[in-house]
Design a protein around this motif. Structure first.
Motif, short mmCIF file in Angstrom:
data_model
loop_
_atom_site.label_atom_id
_atom_site.label_comp_id
_atom_site.label_asym_id
_atom_site.label_seq_id
_atom_site.Cartn_x
_atom_site.Cartn_y
_atom_site.Cartn_z
N ASP A 133 4.39 -7.10 -7.05
CA ASP A 133 5.32 -7.64 -8.06
C ASP A 133 5.59 -6.65 -9.18
O ASP A 133 5.58 -6.98 -10.37
CB ASP A 133 4.75 -8.94 -8.64
N GLY A 134 5.82 -5.40 -8.80
CA GLY A 134 6.19 -4.38 -9.76
C GLY A 134 5.07 -3.88 -10.64
O GLY A 134 5.32 -3.15 -11.61
N GLN A 135 3.82 -4.22 -10.30
CA GLN A 135 2.67 -3.80 -11.10
C GLN A 135 1.68 -3.01 -10.24
O GLN A 135 1.51 -3.30 -9.05
CB GLN A 135 1.95 -5.01 -11.71
N LEU A 136 1.04 -2.03 -10.85
CA LEU A 136 -0.01 -1.28 -10.17
C LEU A 136 -1.28 -2.12 -10.17
O LEU A 136 -1.80 -2.48 -11.23
CB LEU A 136 -0.25 0.06 -10.88
N ILE A 137 -1.79 -2.43 -8.98
CA ILE A 137 -3.02 -3.22 -8.85
C ILE A 137 -4.25 -2.31 -8.85
O ILE A 137 -5.26 -2.60 -9.49
CB ILE A 137 -3.00 -4.06 -7.55
N ALA A 138 -4.17 -1.21 -8.12
CA ALA A 138 -5.29 -0.27 -8.03
C ALA A 138 -4.76 1.11 -7.67
O ALA A 138 -3.81 1.23 -6.90
CB ALA A 138 -6.31 -0.73 -7.00
N ALA A 139 -5.37 2.15 -8.24
CA ALA A 139 -4.94 3.53 -8.00
C ALA A 139 -5.99 4.31 -7.21
O ALA A 139 -7.19 4.06 -7.35
CB ALA A 139 -4.67 4.23 -9.33
N ASP A 140 -5.50 5.23 -6.38
CA ASP A 140 -6.37 6.14 -5.62
C ASP A 140 -7.48 5.38 -4.90
O ASP A 140 -8.67 5.65 -5.06
CB ASP A 140 -6.97 7.19 -6.56
N CYS A 141 -7.07 4.41 -4.09
CA CYS A 141 -8.00 3.48 -3.44
C CYS A 141 -8.79 4.13 -2.31
O CYS A 141 -8.30 5.03 -1.62
CB CYS A 141 -7.24 2.29 -2.87
N VAL A 167 -3.81 7.02 -2.30
CA VAL A 167 -3.19 5.77 -1.88
C VAL A 167 -3.32 4.74 -3.00
O VAL A 167 -4.44 4.49 -3.48
CB VAL A 167 -3.85 5.23 -0.59
N ASP A 168 -2.20 4.17 -3.43
CA ASP A 168 -2.18 3.17 -4.49
C ASP A 168 -1.79 1.81 -3.94
O ASP A 168 -1.26 1.70 -2.82
CB ASP A 168 -1.19 3.58 -5.58
N LEU A 169 -2.03 0.76 -4.74
CA LEU A 169 -1.70 -0.60 -4.33
C LEU A 169 -0.89 -1.26 -5.44
O LEU A 169 -1.29 -1.25 -6.61
CB LEU A 169 -2.98 -1.40 -4.07
N ILE A 170 0.28 -1.82 -5.06
CA ILE A 170 1.12 -2.48 -6.06
C ILE A 170 1.51 -3.88 -5.58
O ILE A 170 1.48 -4.18 -4.38
CB ILE A 170 2.40 -1.67 -6.35
N ILE A 183 0.87 -1.17 0.00
CA ILE A 183 0.00 0.00 0.00
C ILE A 183 0.91 1.22 0.00
O ILE A 183 1.68 1.44 0.93
CB ILE A 183 -0.91 0.01 1.24
N MET A 184 0.83 2.01 -1.06
CA MET A 184 1.72 3.16 -1.23
C MET A 184 0.96 4.43 -0.84
O MET A 184 0.03 4.85 -1.52
CB MET A 184 2.21 3.24 -2.68
N GLY A 185 1.36 5.02 0.27
CA GLY A 185 0.67 6.18 0.79
C GLY A 185 0.93 7.45 0.01
O GLY A 185 1.61 7.45 -1.03
N SER A 186 0.39 8.55 0.50
CA SER A 186 0.49 9.83 -0.20
C SER A 186 1.80 10.54 0.16
O SER A 186 2.49 10.17 1.10
CB SER A 186 -0.70 10.72 0.18
#
Length: 369
Positions: free
Chosen positions: A264-272, A259-262, A236-239
């Motif tokens: 294995d080097g891939q974006l799973i979901a953006a601005d969650c 907040v984004d979710l990644i 979970i990649m915070g702001s």
């Protein structure tokens, strides 16, 4: 003569935080937040602020219903209701009328629950005329008129009621352009000053928006993080700009103020939203990558309400991966990092010394309160 406390709650404050709307200003935003399943949180935060006042003798003035009366009675107090909101949901005009009437009725201090928009409304009608203190309940809190947590607000008021010496000082009211904020730009503007109890242990500092050229340090932090990444872990990649530097290093798109979710080097979901994070991390190992707000030191609860208390309790303290430059930490002048998830037990579990990653294979232990 006994102490007279005024209480105002903006029941819509913070409504957009958990659903990634980055604010709650305007009827359209409120309606959108409610349609996305957002739940009001300002009344509960006001309740937490009233807990330290139990057993103390004072007179409580407030407005009707969700603007203060309901919470005051649930907390065991018998408030004097001197006005009611003109409409439901309440508006900025209701906040302004309440502030004016409480000051005119002789409140020694007005305690209000809201965000920067609420502080602006009160500043519009009172300025530095009457002492006030904010209970942090909004999405964006850049102003210096708020206590660091709801409980801290209650502790300051308790000191005043007991007659302890507390210095009063003017503090800045700042607010940002929400539309620009949703587009990833921070445009904070000065709107005036309010008179607040200057008890530095409990009072929030104005957000530091200054930026320094620390590109090399950020590259080191990002490289260190990349080496630490594990397969199958959902991050979970915070702001904030420090986390944004990591995402740029990884070659991934980033929601600067979301907040984004990644994985294995891939974006799973953006601005969650908060609910999306709960659903998308269920059953996965999780790391939460966050950075404190410059100048304030808030780690949880300011601009990242998508990181709900439920998520934090489920993932645990060990899941936090905190990143910050040493310059940012030094600017705190020894003050601790702060967590304000809205749940006292969760905040307690997150407190203590925590590693903060400050460079390549370089970290320091820093205190969290």
């Amino acid at each position: 003569m006994s102490f007279t406390l005024g209480l105002i709650i903006n029941p819509l404050a913070g409504l957009g935080g958990s659903v990634a709307l980055k604010g709650s200003d305007g009827a359209e935003t409120v309606a959108q937040a409610l349609s996305l399943g957002a739940e009001p949180r300002a009344e509960q935060r006001a309740m937490n602020a009233l807990v330290p006042l139990k057993g103390l003798e004072f007179r409580l003035l407030t407005w009707g219903g969700a603007m203060g009366e309901r919470v005051a009675r649930e907390a065991g107090f018998e408030p004097v209701v001197i006005g009611t909101p003109a409409q439901e949901p309440t508006s900025a005009e209701d906040t302004e009328h309440a502030a004016r009437s409480l000051a005119d009725a002789g409140a020694d201090l007005i305690l209000f629950a809201g965000g920067d928009g609420t502080a602006r409304d009160i500043c519009t009608v009172l300025g530095a005329e009457c002492p006030v203190l904010g209970i942090p309940a909004g999405v964006k809190i850049h102003s210096g008129v708020y206590a660091i947590t709801p409980s801290a607000a209650g502790e300051i008021v308790a000191m005043l009621i007991r007659g302890e010496l507390v210095t009063l000082a003017n503090a800045e009211v700042r607010d940002i352009d929400e539309e620009a904020f949703r587009a990833g730009q921070v445009r904070a503007r000065y709107y005036g000053e309010l008179l607040v109890p200057s008890e530095h242990r409990y009072l929030q500092h104005v957000k530091n928006g200054a930026r320094e050229d620390e590109a090399l340090v950020l590259d080191d932090i990002a490289a260190d993080f990349e080496e630490s990444m594990e397969s199958g872990v959902r991050y979970i990649m915070g702001s904030g700009s420090t986390v944004a530097a990591i995402m740029a290093h990884l070659g991934l798109p980033n929601t600067l103020l979301g907040v984004d979710l990644i994985e294995d080097g891939q974006l799973i979901a953006a601005d969650c939203t908060a609910q999306q994070l709960l659903a998308l991390t269920d059953g996965y190992p999780v790391r939460i990558v966050i950075t404190p707000i410059g100048g304030q030191g808030h780690l949880i609860g300011r601009g990242n309400q998508q990181l709900s208390a439920e998520l934090l309790a489920r993932c645990g303290r060990h899941s936090l991966y905190v990143v910050a430059t040493k310059t940012k930490l030094k600017a705190l002048q020894g003050r601790p990092l702060l967590v304000d998830s809205g749940d006292r037990d969760t905040d307690h579990d997150l407190a203590g010394l925590i590693p903060v990653h400050t460079g390549y294979r370089d970290h320091v232990l820093y205190r969290v309160e």
